[in-house]
Structures are given as C-alpha cells and as structure tokens.
Design an enzyme around this catalytic site. Structure first.
Site, PDB file in Angstrom:
ATOM      1  CG  HIS A 145       7.805  35.746 -11.414  1.00  0.00           C
ATOM      2  ND1 HIS A 145       8.594  34.766 -10.960  1.00  0.00           N
ATOM      3  CD2 HIS A 145       8.284  35.991 -12.840  1.00  0.00           C
ATOM      4  CE1 HIS A 145       9.816  34.688 -11.611  1.00  0.00           C
ATOM      5  NE2 HIS A 145       9.455  35.360 -12.686  1.00  0.00           N
ATOM      6  CE  LYS A 575      16.419  38.441  -2.914  1.00  0.00           C
ATOM      7  NZ  LYS A 575      17.222  37.922  -1.805  1.00  0.00           N
TER       8      LYS A 575
END
Length: 917
Positions: A145, A575
């Site tokens: 990532h 999120k």
C-alpha cells in the site's frame, strides 16, 4: 536525575551526535548561512514545542514565510533527514535496552516468547502447548500500500548508519576505533544527505516486489529460522519432553505484492509469474550461499570421524572430483547438493548454469531430505553440536520458505468476479443477464454449474479484456502450483464480499482453470471473503452460515481440512463508520463468527487487514491480539503489515526478530491462557457490552454526519489536506481513488488516513468518541463515569481502543491543524467545519482523561512521550513549511521546485510520524 533520564542519556547522546554530523554535512554542502538559517528555525521550533513559547511560535511563522523556494527546500530536506536519523537512534536504543535487560538477567518482558511460554507452563498447560504447535499458524503478510514513501536507497543509507551505531554498543573500542567509527558515521550521513528523498518516477509493481523482498535479505531469511531454534531451545530447557523436538512450521511471512489486483490494473498474469520467479530466485540464491558456507565449515575427514551410509552414498553421487576433498564426505555431499540446487535454479528461474548429468530437485522436500541425511549422519556420529549450527538454520529455512519464499495471496474485488462470471454465462446461455438475477437465483445457477462437469470457457470465444485478464491470472496460479508447489499461491481473497454468491463466483472461476475439481469437490486454494464496510461486517456471520449450509461448499472445505479463513477490513470500515464503530463492529463480527463456526464445526482463521495507523486498524500488535474476543485466535492468525510500518518493524534484523516474536507470543497467550481474563468480567460483561453498543451508535452518527452528511465537507477535505498532492506523489503503483472522482466514498482508505495525518489532525483515529461519551454520561448521570472506567480497567478490548486513541491524540496538534484549515477558501465553510472538529477534539481529550484518570496524553507510555519529545520539534516546522508551500502552489506558483518542496514535506512528515498511513 530520574532513572528514565539516566537510561535515555545514551539515546540523547546518539541524537545529538547524529544531529551534529548532519549539521556538518549541511554546512559543508550549503555553507554557513544556510546552516545558521536551519539552526535558527530548529531552536525556535524547540522553544515553541517544549516550552509553549508563543513568541517563538510567531517568530517561527515569520521566519518560514521569509524563506525563498530554494531555502524552503533546503530546510525541508534538513528536517526530513533529521527525522530519519532520530528513527535510527530510537531503534538502536530499543535494541540497547532490550540487550541490557537480557544481560542483567531481568525477568522476561511482556511480549517476549520467554514470558509467554513461562506463563503457559506455569499455568500447567504443557500438554496444551504441545497441541498448540501441531495446528498453529501465525503469519504477518506484507502489502504494498502506498504509505511507504521512502526510497530503498534511503533505507540502505539508514541501515548502514544503524550498523555503525550498533557496532559501538557491541564492541569495546580503542580510541582509534572510536575515531574510525565516527568518521564512518560522518560519511554515512553525508551519503544520506546527498541521496534523493524522492523518486523521479512512479513505482512499478515489480519495483514494489523488489522493495518487499529486501526485508527478506535484511531480516526474514535469517531471523525467522533463528526464532524457531531459539524457541525449541527454550522449550527443551523448561521441559525434557521437548529435547530434540523440531517444531512444525507454525510461522510464515506472506505477501500480497504482485498478487493484489484490487484496484491495481498493473497486476497481471505476467506480473504474477515474474513475482514468483523473483521470489524463487531470492530464496534459492540464499540457499546456495548457505550451502557454500556450510561446505567450508564441515571439513570433516573420514579418517577422523565416521559417517552414515546414506551420507557416503550422497557423497559418491556428487560430481565433486577434487583430490583435495576425496576423504571429506560431508563437503562432497554438500557439493552435490549445491550442484542439484543450481540445476533447480535454472529450471525455476532460467538463471545460472546446469552442469551435465546433474538432476534438479523436483521439490523443496527433496532438498530437505538430502539435508536431513547430513544432519542425521552428524548426530549419529557424535557431532550433534555441528548439526545445530548453520545446518539447523538452513534446514528450517527450507521447511519454511520452500522454493517459493513467501505464500503469495491473490486479491480482487467481488464486482470484477461478478462481471466476469456474467460474461461467461452470457456466452453459453444467450439472453441470460446474470447481473439482473437476485441472490437466490445466482446461488442456484452457480451451484448447478459447479456441479456440472462442463466448462463455460471456450478457446474459440472472444472475451473482454477484463475477463481475459482474470482467467489468465487464475491459469498462472495453476502453473505456479505445478512449478513451485501449491504453497506458492494458497489464497484467493474477495474484496467487498457481501454475499454467498461472491464466494461461489470465485469457486466457479477456479473450476474453469482446473484449480477446483467438480467430481471430487477438491479446491487448491482457500476462498477467503473480506468483509470491509460496517454493513458487510454485520452481515458476514450470516453469509458464512449460509455458505456452510450448502453441501457443495462444505465439500470444498473438507478438502481444506474443514477450515475457513475470513478477512476483516479495518481501513474501509473505519472510513465508512469511524474509529469507535469500526472497532466495535469488528469485535462483534468476530464473536458472531466464532459462534457460527462452532455451530458448523468449522475451524476459523481470522485475517486482520490492519493498516499502519490507528485510523486503519494499526497500533501495537501484542495488545491487539490479546484484546481479541474468546475463540477468535484459536492458535491461528494472519495480519497485514503495511506501508512504512514494514520498514519500522523489519528493516533492522533485531527489531524484526522482536516483532515476529511478539506475534507468536501474543498468539500463544491468547489461545492457551484462561479466556475469562480476555473478556469483560462476567458480572459486568453485559453492562459493558451494552455501554459499548450505546457509545458506538452515538459515535457513528457524529462521524457520518460530519463526513457524509455535512454539505461542503468533501471540498473542505480536499482543500485543507494534501490529498491532491498525495495522489500525484510517486509512492505506489495503485491510484489513490477507485474511480476518477473526488468523492470520499471512492477514495481509498490509505490516502484518506495519510492526508489527515499530514495535517496533524488524524481525524479517523478519534472523531466521534467525545460526542459518544458526552451522550452516555448525560443518559447515565449516576454511574456512567464509573461504568466507563470499569470498562477501561477490566476489558482489554476497550483498554486497547483507548490506548490507540491516546497515541493518535498525542501525535495530533489542533493548532497546526488550524493552519491547514486556513487553506480552505470559503471562510464560512472553513469556520463551520473546523469549529465542529475543534469542539469534538476537546471533548475527546476530556473524555479520555476522565476515563483513564491520566492528566496528560501518553502518561502511561513514557517511551512514546520520549519519542514525541525528541521528534516533534523537527516535525512541526515541516508542517508549517507544508502549509506555506501549499498556499503558494494553490495561488499559481506551480513550478517543479514548488511541487518538489511539497512532496519533500510529505515524505518528511510521514517519516517523522512513522505510522501515518
């Protein structure tokens, strides 16, 4: 002087020396005026941070605004490099203190294997420990990532400096050696200063593969086998039953790099093949080097010591014709093994040269069998000590790493699988629109096709690029299983899994390429759902129960040992629903999954998709594992290691060994120690769970109202953070968003969290908690505070949750965040949103202090307080510089130098915070 201050004096000395050497490098390269300018800013930053000197704060802002673009870049580089050097000094001090405890014979420290094993044996669980290792599996999984902003060249410079610091701690040096060491440090820092911080081009997937594999060079290939040996020796010392026992392979380090296709169009079948070949080359090169060293060491003459008949036969088969080794059977045998391994390397990677008449190894098991011949001969002839050195480590390495080095996971989004399957059905059933079917219709259709011997694919049909790519990569997996073994690609992960049909679609694709046999109901890879959003976490247990009720799917599990892995997504759930609700829904999902798996008598393995930051599920691994609900670990756990956390944990061999050890120790304790201590106390448990549900509901509403329900919040986010600039930074092969939009829903969790960390607000790691506690206290005025304090004291889950939030708040700075808010052009929007954020921040601080009883952040963690004290005076100026650069850039000064300055500041802040993404 306080005891902690005495212990930390060496750290302070290292930081001062490294800072002085960096200053010398800056002065020599840029001149005295530049050095004095940077030093002036440094002194102001220290006064502003440590002394709360408001005058110094004003002077700091004025000094930064007066800098030219070139001067700003120079300052940004200087503070970024200092942060890197502070990281090195802190890591070395941690190693120093650990060694000091071991040398002093201090009791085993929490998180060590010695501590965990001692606790288990003291609790009378010796038999359970033996059973544990028979079925245990602990696996950190490296992912690529894009929060790792450091270049590999920078990491190499850091490791060279770290080795020099470590040398001083290990060796009593003469004055001349001290001088030589300091000169070498100086050269290392000059090299660091002259090395680019930024990449000039975007990383390719194979660049990411190479970066990930570098940690095997530094740490994994050597330290993981040593961990096994150390644990075996420790057990033998504690209990005679473990004498000469070799533990099963309970720990491996996995990877997603080169197999993670979710949102990354650059991961193709050819990339998968190249990744596996690169991994094979890495591990075979390691084995060959170890064999050469081993052969040089085992110079045993036959006239002085006998050998076994199998060893003699192995030596006779060797092509080693040197007259100097004619009476050295071990060397000749190892020469023959080396020749066969060279031939294997040619077959698997195309590299090297295969000698005439030398047969390659068909599998790692064949190589291990030859090494076992050497080991058994040594032991049977009274040379056991020789078998327990390099040979022992090499044999373990072959067992753990095989010919593929790291198990590589595949990952793809369920929407892609859905479209591919839909296209395949349309090819054989014209008029059938799979996407229009409801869930029950899909399940019926998929089960019927899975039970049929026919294939949907045809070599004569033309498929879309997406379908062709997906089928190709599954075919590449089958090739890999033949070439490297089935352990090379053992898992297929389904992102955004939300239904049983998502599992069956992957099963159908596996059947199409021969990885699933319809007649025997055998499947060669684990089908793993990844539940990511709040809704998916809530639905996950029911989805698994429905799947387990399907005879066909249950048959597939039987071929995998009646075991099912489930991955839980921390990043997207955060999120989606915020820090508190994400943590709670993950916890509840685990409890329900444990119950469902128990009902169907399926063994559960959880895979935790944790990020580096708390906003993405990060935080100390030891506490996180111990805080799992009862039955959630069961001796098996996988978890992702992401972004800059990989560098922080595994670049240094000793630190890497310690982090591997922590994972094993926590898994042992969580599995074998009485489960009652890992849950809320029985008498208060129901009340704790109810209180947590109430807190979560309020926090969810507060978070979603701000992020998804406030008009203009998307604009506020894009203007008050560096998200646009992060998207342009060359720090990963994947796009920042799943779609070409500015929507927060489409934004990946990684840049979302990294952006908030850069502006020092770190909103995903705390927002909503203050409102939740305020509402709870208002609803329970009589005993609310006592209930929350009891949860913190008695419930490891809640303790860990607040501990992580405490760390996030300590790294945040609302005053600096306010500077970023001023970048928002619409004053009314800026004032409305930042006022809410600031109020929630204050409420969260108050709530944390009320519950924990601490007067200041990280009061119970002096190591973190020390880190903040040493590091943040050098991060703060980078934030002020970043705000100034963003202001200039967005006003139209968008030249290459301005863009470089912004990217340098992103790099420096990320390096200083260490777990920001």
């Amino acid at each position: 002087m306080q005891m902690n201050e005495v212990k930390d004096e060496l750290l302070s000395s290292d930081i001062r020396q490294l800072g002085r050497l960096l200053g010398d490098a800056i002065r020599n390269h840029l001149g005295d005026p530049a050095f004095e300018r940077i030093e002036h800013v440094r002194q102001l930053a220290i006064r502003f941070r440590r002394d709360n000197d408001a005058v110094a704060g004003t002077q700091l802002s004025d000094a930064l605004q007066a800098l030219s673009q070139e001067e700003t870049t120079q300052l940004t580089r200087a503070f970024s490099y200092f942060s890197l050097l502070a990281n090195i000094a802190e890591d070395q001090h941690h190693i120093r203190r650990t060694r000091a405890h071991l040398i002093a014979g201090s009791p085993p420290r929490q998180g060590s294997l010695s501590h965990a094993v001692g606790n288990v044996l003291d609790a009378g669980q010796a038999d359970a420990l033996e059973t544990f290792f028979e079925d245990a599996f602990v696996s950190p999984v490296f992912t690529a990532h894009p929060t790792e902003v450091q270049r590999k060249s920078i990491q190499n410079c850091q490791m060279a400096i770290a080795r020099l610091l470590n040398e001083r701690d290990r060796v009593q040096m003469t004055p001349e050696e001290v001088e030589q060491n300091e000169e070498a440090l100086g050269r290392g820092i000059v090299t660091l200063w002259q090395t680019r911080l930024l990449r000039t081009s975007k990383l390719s997937v194979m660049d990411e593969v190479a970066n990930g594999l570098s940690f095997y060079d530094h740490t994994i290939l050597r330290e993981l086998p040593k961990l096994y040996s150390s644990l075996e020796s420790m057990l033998a010392q504690r209990d005679a039953r473990w004498e000469d026992v070799e533990l099963p392979n309970f720990m491996k380090v996995g990877s997603w790099i080169g197999g993670d296709r979710d949102g990354n169009p650059f991961v193709t079948a050819d990339i998968l093949r190249s990744t596996l070949q690169t991994q094979a080359d890495k591990v075979l090169d390691f084995y060959l080097g170890e064999l050469r060293k081993l052969a040089s060491q085992l110079s045993l003459a036959q006239i002085l010591n006998s050998c076994s008949e199998p060893l003699r036969a192995l030596a006779e088969r060797s092509a080693d014709a040197s007259p100097h080794r004619v009476d050295e059977p071990y060397r000749r045998a190892l020469h023959g093994i080396h020749a066969r391994l060279e031939a294997t390397r040619v077959v698997l990677t195309g590299k090297g040269r295969q000698a005439d008449g030398v047969q390659s190894y068909a599998s790692a098991a064949e190589l291990l069998a030859d090494l076992d011949v050497v080991q058994h001969s040594l032991v049977s002839n009274g040379l056991r000590s020789l078998a327990r050195g390099r040979l022992r480590q090499l044999r373990r390495a072959v067992k753990v790493f095989g010919f593929s080095l790291a198990p590589l996971d595949l990952r793809q989004n369920s929407d892609v699988h859905e479209r591919v399957v839909g296209e395949l059905f349309a090819g054989v059933k014209p008029g059938l629109v799979y996407l229009d079917l409801d869930e029950e219709q899909r399940i019926a259709l998929l089960l019927a096709e899975l039970d049929s011997p026919r294939l949907l694919t045809s070599p004569y049909a033309q498929y879309s690029e997406e379908t062709t790519s997906e089928l190709d990569i599954f075919r590449a997996v089958r090739e890999a299983h033949v070439k490297y073994g089935k352990e090379s690609v053992p898992n297929c992960i389904i992102s955004k899994a939300a239904s049983v049909s998502d599992l069956l679609e992957v099963a159908l694709l596996l059947k199409e390429v021969g990885l699933l046999r319809q007649d025997s109901r055998e499947v060669d890879v684990n089908i793993i759902p990844l539940f990511e959003t709040i809704d998916d976490l809530r639905a996950g247990p029911a989805i698994m129960a429905r799947a387990f009720g399907l005879p066909f799917y249950r048959g597939l599990l039987a071929s995998r040992g009646d075991q099912q892995e489930v991955m839980l997504g921390y990043s997207d759930s955060n999120k989606d629903g915020g820090f508190l609700t994400s943590g709670w829904e993950l916890y509840k999902a685990e409890i329900e999954l444990v119950n469902v798996f128990k009902q169907y008598q399926i063994k559960l393995r959880l895979f935790h998709g944790r990020g580096g930051s708390v906003g993405r599920g990060g935080g100390p691994s030891y506490e996180a594992i111990l805080a799992q609900p009862a039955g959630a670990v069961q001796g098996q756990i996988r978890l992702t290691e992401q972004g800059e956390v990989i560098t922080a944990k595994y670049a240094n061999p000793e630190v890497g060994r310690r982090n591997l050890e922590v994972l094993v120790a926590a898994t042992i304790q969580s599995t074998l120690l009485p489960q009652a201590q890992l849950q809320p106390k029985a008498s208060a448990g129901a009340g704790h769970l109810a209180a947590m549900e109430e807190l979560s509901g309020t926090a969810l509403n507060a978070y979603r109202d701000l992020v998804y329900g406030t008009e203009g919040f998307e604009q506020y986010f894009w203007e008050s953070t560096v998200i646009a600039e992060i998207a342009a930074l060359n720090i990963g092969s994947r796009p920042a968003s799943r779609k070409k939009s500015t929507s927060i829903e489409d934004l990946r969790a990684i840049p979302w969290v990294l952006s908030w960390a850069q502006c020092r607000l770190m909103l995903p790691g705390w927002f909503g908690f203050g409102s939740a506690v305020q509402a709870y206290l208002a609803a329970h005025p009589a005993d609310g505070a006592d209930v929350l304090r009891g949860m913190y004291t008695d419930w490891p889950f809640f303790t860990s949750l607040l501990s992580n939030m405490d760390m996030v708040l300590a790294k945040s700075d609302i005053a600096i965040a306010g500077k970023y808010a001023e970048l928002v052009k619409d004053k009314a929007l800026r004032d409305a949103i930042f006022t809410r954020i600031r109020a929630e921040y204050a409420a969260t601080l108050d709530a944390l202090k009320l519950i924990t009883g601490q007067e200041e952040l990280q009061q119970a963690n002096p190591l973190m307080q020390r880190s903040i004290r040493n590091r943040f005076p050098y991060i703060d100026p980078l934030n002020h510089v970043q705000v100034e650069l963003l202001q200039r850039f967005r006003e139209g000064k968008q030249d290459a130098a301005a863009r470089t300055g912004i990217h340098l500041s992103i790099n420096g802040i990320a390096a200083g915070l260490r777990n920001s993404g």
